[in-house]
Design an enzyme around this catalytic site. Structure first.
Site, mmCIF file in Angstrom:
data_model
loop_
_atom_site.group_PDB
_atom_site.id
_atom_site.type_symbol
_atom_site.label_atom_id
_atom_site.label_comp_id
_atom_site.label_asym_id
_atom_site.label_seq_id
_atom_site.Cartn_x
_atom_site.Cartn_y
_atom_site.Cartn_z
ATOM 1 N N GLY A 70 3.266 2.145 10.817
ATOM 2 C CA GLY A 70 4.271 3.196 10.674
ATOM 3 C C GLY A 70 5.026 3.526 11.947
ATOM 4 C CE LYS B 253 -0.030 3.111 4.819
ATOM 5 N NZ LYS B 253 0.073 3.195 6.269
ATOM 6 C CB SER C 242 5.827 -1.980 11.930
ATOM 7 O OG SER C 242 5.473 -0.637 12.235
ATOM 8 C CD GLU D 160 -2.940 -2.462 7.418
ATOM 9 O OE1 GLU D 160 -1.957 -2.761 6.746
ATOM 10 O OE2 GLU D 160 -3.504 -1.354 7.351
ATOM 11 C CG ASN E 279 -1.711 1.237 1.412
ATOM 12 O OD1 ASN E 279 -1.779 2.069 0.505
ATOM 13 N ND2 ASN E 279 -2.341 1.383 2.571
ATOM 14 C CG HIS F 199 -5.500 1.836 5.496
ATOM 15 N ND1 HIS F 199 -5.085 2.739 6.455
ATOM 16 C CD2 HIS F 199 -4.457 0.999 5.283
ATOM 17 C CE1 HIS F 199 -3.829 2.459 6.790
ATOM 18 N NE2 HIS F 199 -3.422 1.408 6.093
ATOM 19 C CD GLU G 237 -2.671 5.372 6.988
ATOM 20 O OE1 GLU G 237 -2.680 5.390 5.745
ATOM 21 O OE2 GLU G 237 -1.724 4.891 7.655
HETATM 22 O O1 G3P Z 1 -1.676 -0.626 4.773
HETATM 23 C C1 G3P Z 1 -0.385 -0.867 5.221
HETATM 24 C C2 G3P Z 1 -0.053 -0.132 6.423
HETATM 25 O O2 G3P Z 1 -1.019 0.567 7.058
HETATM 26 C C3 G3P Z 1 1.105 -0.560 7.207
HETATM 27 O O3 G3P Z 1 1.995 0.476 7.071
HETATM 28 O O4 G3P Z 1 4.217 1.464 6.959
HETATM 29 O O5 G3P Z 1 3.498 0.197 8.991
HETATM 30 O O6 G3P Z 1 3.980 -1.023 6.892
HETATM 31 P P1 G3P Z 1 3.516 0.269 7.520
#
Ligand code: G3P
Length: 247
Positions: free
Chosen positions: A169, A11, A209, A163, A9, A93, A95
């Protein structure tokens, strides 16, 4: 029986120069036995489809409207994503839930539209840190599954991504036991709702993450069929080892 899936993703990251990285992923994609999906920003959809044309990689959208067309300024439809060559759409998602106030009911309607268009819906769910600390994780996940996953879902067209919001992140991940607890719960929830055959075909991804350094141990967890990756999907150097770990 379930093909593993590495989904990226991107983003709101990437202008045309980022397509070079997609090309690198295509060229070094180490594991043809694994399904690979990249969801770039909408502006890059068509070019991304061209970049991977002829190779076993899927391109998808990051969101869509519940309608296929109409007076919805700034929105994009599942039909448009399909027209651009996309084969999947992420919906719900965290977000989007947070920035745009999306409810489970709206996400369910979006997922329905995605599937009616013949595409794969990647439905995202996950608890906040406060909910985890209050011991509410499984009840939150259960409610999100009930509210966001359409009754009409089929195994071929549904992917669920767990998630935890606090892991996105941040570099934090749940313990492997916590991931197993949620993934086993999701599988059982799907069995109760759709029956064993359908439920056992639905891919359950972990997201939050995921990095080359932790992918192997996460993928060894019960009922983890792959990952939805944010930051580490932006470069071949990070994403290809994650794909390779799905063996
Ligand atoms: O949709 C994937 C996401 O929200 C995870 O983000 O940067 O933690 O891998 P990240």
């Amino acid at each position: 029986m379930r093909r593993k899936l590495a989904a990226g993703n991107w983003k709101m990251n990437g202008v045309k120069a980022q397509l070079a990285e997609l090309d690198n992923i295509r060229k070094t994609h180490p594991n043809p036995a694994v399904d690979v999906l990249i969801c770039p920003p909408a502006t890059l959809l068509s070019d991304a489809v061209k970049t991977v044309s002829g190779y076993p990689m899927m391109i998808g959208g990051q969101d869509c409207h519940t309608a296929n067309s109409g007076a919805h300024t700034g929105d994009i439809s599942a039909d448009m994503i399909k027209d651009a060559g996309g084969t999947a759409v992420i919906v719900g998602h965290s977000e989007r839930r947070e920035d745009h106030g999306e409810s489970d009911a709206q996400i369910c309607a979006k997922a329905t539209t995605v599937m009616e268009n013949g595409l794969i819906a990647v439905v995202c769910i996950g608890e906040s840190l406060a909910q985890r600390e209050a011991g509410e994780t499984l009840s939150v996940i259960g409610a999100q599954l009930a509210g966001s996953v359409p009754d009409t879902a089929s195994a071929a067209q549904l992917v669920i991504a767990y998630e935890p919001i606090w892991a996105i992140g941040t570099g934090l991940i749940p313990t492997l036991e916590q991931i197993a607890e949620v993934h086993d719960f999701m599988r059982e929830n799907m069995i109760q709702r759709f029956g064993t055959d359908t439920a056992n075909g639905i891919r359950l991804l972990y997201g939050g993450s995921v990095k080359p350094g932790n992918a192997t141990e996460i993928f060894a967890v019960s009922n983890v069929d792959g990952a939805l990756v944010g930051g580490a999907s932006l470069t071949a150097a990070d994403f290809c080892p994650i794909i390779a770990a799905l063996e």
